[in-house]
Design a protein around this motif. Structure first.
Motif, PDB file in Angstrom:
ATOM      1  N   GLN A 189       0.821  -1.215   0.000  1.00 58.44           N
ATOM      2  CA  GLN A 189       0.000   0.000   0.000  1.00 58.44           C
ATOM      3  C   GLN A 189       0.851   1.261   0.000  1.00 58.44           C
ATOM      4  N   TRP A 190       0.370   2.267  -0.707  1.00 53.34           N
ATOM      5  CA  TRP A 190       0.901   3.622  -0.686  1.00 53.34           C
ATOM      6  C   TRP A 190      -0.049   4.444   0.165  1.00 53.34           C
ATOM      7  N   VAL A 191       0.493   5.272   1.052  1.00 53.20           N
ATOM      8  CA  VAL A 191      -0.324   6.037   1.998  1.00 53.20           C
ATOM      9  C   VAL A 191      -0.031   7.519   1.826  1.00 53.20           C
ATOM     10  N   TRP A 192      -1.111   8.334   1.763  1.00 52.78           N
ATOM     11  CA  TRP A 192      -0.987   9.785   1.628  1.00 52.78           C
ATOM     12  C   TRP A 192      -1.786  10.463   2.727  1.00 52.78           C
ATOM     13  N   ASN A 193      -1.220  11.513   3.297  1.00 52.53           N
ATOM     14  CA  ASN A 193      -1.873  12.251   4.359  1.00 52.53           C
ATOM     15  C   ASN A 193      -2.906  13.203   3.763  1.00 52.53           C
ATOM     16  N   ILE A 194      -4.088  13.253   4.360  1.00 53.74           N
ATOM     17  CA  ILE A 194      -5.113  14.222   3.968  1.00 53.74           C
ATOM     18  C   ILE A 194      -4.967  15.447   4.860  1.00 53.74           C
ATOM     19  N   GLU A 195      -5.160  15.239   6.160  1.00 52.50           N
ATOM     20  CA  GLU A 195      -4.991  16.311   7.133  1.00 52.50           C
ATOM     21  C   GLU A 195      -5.112  15.699   8.515  1.00 52.50           C
ATOM     22  N   GLY A 196      -4.268  16.157   9.434  1.00 48.72           N
ATOM     23  CA  GLY A 196      -4.324  15.634  10.789  1.00 48.72           C
ATOM     24  C   GLY A 196      -4.077  14.139  10.800  1.00 48.72           C
ATOM     25  N   GLY A 197      -4.945  13.397  11.443  1.00 53.17           N
ATOM     26  CA  GLY A 197      -4.813  11.944  11.524  1.00 53.17           C
ATOM     27  C   GLY A 197      -5.420  11.198  10.357  1.00 53.17           C
ATOM     28  N   PHE A 198      -6.010  11.910   9.377  1.00 53.51           N
ATOM     29  CA  PHE A 198      -6.642  11.255   8.233  1.00 53.51           C
ATOM     30  C   PHE A 198      -5.613  10.949   7.144  1.00 53.51           C
ATOM     31  N   ASN A 199      -5.641   9.733   6.651  1.00 48.80           N
ATOM     32  CA  ASN A 199      -4.830   9.290   5.510  1.00 48.80           C
ATOM     33  C   ASN A 199      -5.735   8.597   4.514  1.00 48.80           C
ATOM     34  N   TRP A 200      -5.335   8.602   3.265  1.00 48.49           N
ATOM     35  CA  TRP A 200      -5.980   7.733   2.287  1.00 48.49           C
ATOM     36  C   TRP A 200      -4.889   6.859   1.708  1.00 48.49           C
ATOM     37  N   TYR A 201      -5.267   5.705   1.210  1.00 47.05           N
ATOM     38  CA  TYR A 201      -4.284   4.749   0.733  1.00 47.05           C
ATOM     39  C   TYR A 201      -4.837   3.961  -0.443  1.00 47.05           C
ATOM     40  N   ALA A 202      -3.902   3.434  -1.221  1.00 48.87           N
ATOM     41  CA  ALA A 202      -4.236   2.577  -2.349  1.00 48.87           C
ATOM     42  C   ALA A 202      -3.162   1.499  -2.416  1.00 48.87           C
ATOM     43  N   GLY A 203      -3.536   0.338  -2.932  1.00 48.64           N
ATOM     44  CA  GLY A 203      -2.562  -0.742  -2.978  1.00 48.64           C
ATOM     45  C   GLY A 203      -2.944  -1.832  -3.958  1.00 48.64           C
ATOM     46  N   VAL A 204      -2.003  -2.744  -4.143  1.00 50.74           N
ATOM     47  CA  VAL A 204      -2.199  -3.911  -4.997  1.00 50.74           C
ATOM     48  C   VAL A 204      -1.633  -5.128  -4.286  1.00 50.74           C
ATOM     49  N   GLY A 205      -2.139  -6.282  -4.650  1.00 48.20           N
ATOM     50  CA  GLY A 205      -1.639  -7.514  -4.046  1.00 48.20           C
ATOM     51  C   GLY A 205      -2.403  -8.713  -4.550  1.00 48.20           C
ATOM     52  N   GLY A 206      -2.480  -9.709  -3.720  1.00 48.67           N
ATOM     53  CA  GLY A 206      -3.164 -10.939  -4.099  1.00 48.67           C
ATOM     54  C   GLY A 206      -3.233 -11.880  -2.922  1.00 48.67           C
ATOM     55  N   GLY A 207      -3.588 -13.116  -3.228  1.00 49.83           N
ATOM     56  CA  GLY A 207      -3.692 -14.084  -2.149  1.00 49.83           C
ATOM     57  C   GLY A 207      -4.139 -15.445  -2.637  1.00 49.83           C
ATOM     58  N   ILE A 208      -4.441 -16.264  -1.658  1.00 49.62           N
ATOM     59  CA  ILE A 208      -4.879 -17.637  -1.915  1.00 49.62           C
ATOM     60  C   ILE A 208      -6.005 -17.969  -0.940  1.00 49.62           C
ATOM     61  N   GLY A 209      -6.897 -18.813  -1.352  1.00 53.47           N
ATOM     62  CA  GLY A 209      -7.990 -19.241  -0.497  1.00 53.47           C
ATOM     63  C   GLY A 209      -8.377 -20.675  -0.800  1.00 53.47           C
ATOM     64  N   SER A 210      -9.111 -21.275   0.093  1.00 50.32           N
ATOM     65  CA  SER A 210      -9.570 -22.649  -0.094  1.00 50.32           C
ATOM     66  C   SER A 210     -10.902 -22.822   0.626  1.00 50.32           C
TER      67      SER A 210
END
Length: 166
Positions: free
Chosen positions: A76-97
């Motif tokens: 994830q990449w994280v960017w500050n909005i203001e004060g304690g607020f952040n927004w983030y975006a990311g990529v990834g994957g996984g496995i399930g069963s």
């Protein structure tokens, strides 16, 4: 046209510029959503730098006629909005069963089924870091499944996260 392109380029650059913010080195908690029957997941975040982190989520279910697990990992990449607020975006994957137990319909027995699935995922969300070591987040995670045994190849996941930061 050049001015419009240059202005758009500068705005995108401004949006992605690094700002001082409060990303915890570690955060552990729950991510509560509802994607393909996984209502809750144990969630761990590990800070890599001022703007980047890893997130790992483990969800499992043991219902009346089935059992399942899902493990997801995201960068994830994280960017500050203001004060304690952040927004983030990311990529990834996984496995399930998942595995379903044998079942009966009108007295006739049907054999349960099982399958393993691999998926790719995106992630976008907003979070608030309180002055105490508590973090609340809300995110949207689209998941794209790669398996012949899954009926839907796409699963939208919206979840609320609550984590202890340390």
């Amino acid at each position: 046209m050049r001015k419009l392109f240059l202005t758009a380029f500068m705005l995108v650059g401004l949006a992605f510029s690094a700002q001082a913010q409060d990303i915890s080195e570690n955060a552990l908690g729950l991510r509560l959503g509802d994607n393909d029957g996984f209502g809750g997941e144990i969630s761990y975040q590990r800070g890599l730098s001022e703007n980047n982190r890893l997130e790992f989520d483990l969800g499992w279910r043991d219902g009346n006629g089935y059992s399942a697990f899902k493990l997801a990992g995201l960068y994830q990449w994280v960017w500050n909005i203001e004060g304690g607020f952040n927004w983030y975006a990311g990529v990834g994957g996984g496995i399930g069963s998942w595995k379903s137990k044998d079942f009966y319909i009108n007295g006739e027995k049907y054999k349960g089924d099982s399958n393993t699935v691999v998926f790719a995922a995106g992630d976008i969300g907003i979070e608030y870091n309180f002055d105490i070591p508590l973090q609340l987040s809300l995110d949207f995670r689209p998941e794209f499944y790669f398996s012949d045994g899954v009926n839907d190849d796409f699963g939208p996941d919206i979840a609320l996260g609550i984590r202890y930061r340390f």
